[in-house]
Scaffold this active site. Sequence first.
Site, PDB file in Angstrom:
ATOM      1  N   SER A 183     -26.337 -22.448 -26.502  1.00  0.00           N
ATOM      2  CA  SER A 183     -25.851 -22.810 -25.195  1.00  0.00           C
ATOM      3  C   SER A 183     -27.290 -22.560 -24.185  1.00  0.00           C
ATOM      4  CB  SER A 183     -24.958 -21.424 -24.789  1.00  0.00           C
ATOM      5  OG  SER A 183     -24.667 -21.465 -23.380  1.00  0.00           O
ATOM      6  N   TYR A 234     -22.058 -13.116 -25.297  1.00  0.00           N
ATOM      7  CA  TYR A 234     -22.118 -14.557 -25.312  1.00  0.00           C
ATOM      8  C   TYR A 234     -23.414 -14.810 -25.279  1.00  0.00           C
ATOM      9  CZ  TYR A 234     -21.308 -19.598 -24.694  1.00  0.00           C
ATOM     10  OH  TYR A 234     -21.277 -20.698 -24.853  1.00  0.00           O
TER      11      TYR A 234
END
Length: 256
Positions: A147, A164
């Site tokens: 990401s 995350y």
Amino acid sequence: MHIHQLFDLKGKVALVTGGGRGLGEQIAKALAEAGADVVVCSRKLDNCQQIATELEEMGVRSLALECDVTKQEDINRTVAEVIEQFGAIDILVNNSGATWGAPVVDMPLEAWNKVMDVNVTGTFLMSQAAGRHMIERGYGKIINIASSAGLRADPPEGLNAIGYSTSKAAVIHFTKDLARKWARHGIYVNAIAPGFFATKMTKALLEKRGDAIAARIPLGKIGDETMLKGAAVYLSSPASDFVTGQILSVDGGSTL
């Protein structure tokens, strides 16, 4: 080799985790469009069954399997079944992911552990299981879905999900380290680092702040269902046969 052959995946078998929706679905369909047979797996079998049906309608073989990537027994069973039914795993896409938004001081330990278990440990376990088979064959393409959040530090009003972002940074280094260790076995390991895409995971955030998020992206837009396909096919195909350990950002320039 002709350019069409460089991107041709006919005769290849791909396994896509988290393939029942979102980015996993987009990648699975891209690989099928390029000619690969595609197995999709996730904890939610119903979603995968629907996608597998759609893939078969595209003229390739497909299969839906239930698999929790935090459970080693699920992973071993999944890998064994793919090899039994399709004969090989040429391409592995580690896409299954989890997130949890909370201020750092409020982040529950169980939430942190869940995100790490899915995003990091799951990527390791699936790569390990499929990698044993790829080492025996002397070939394989592994694509980890990282990401843009793993490449930069966001202010809390931008992305308040430290578990995350930390997990995706770990995936990025895992990709580089594994690529270095398995290059001698003919295994390519790369990662895609998507920016903001319109998926179920981002739906609520984009509904509230989509315009503001897009305004901060140099290209001025959010990723759609077509924008990851080329990167996935490239890293799965002979076109990337001199590329390993790389992180391909598909983020509209947001990490510049």
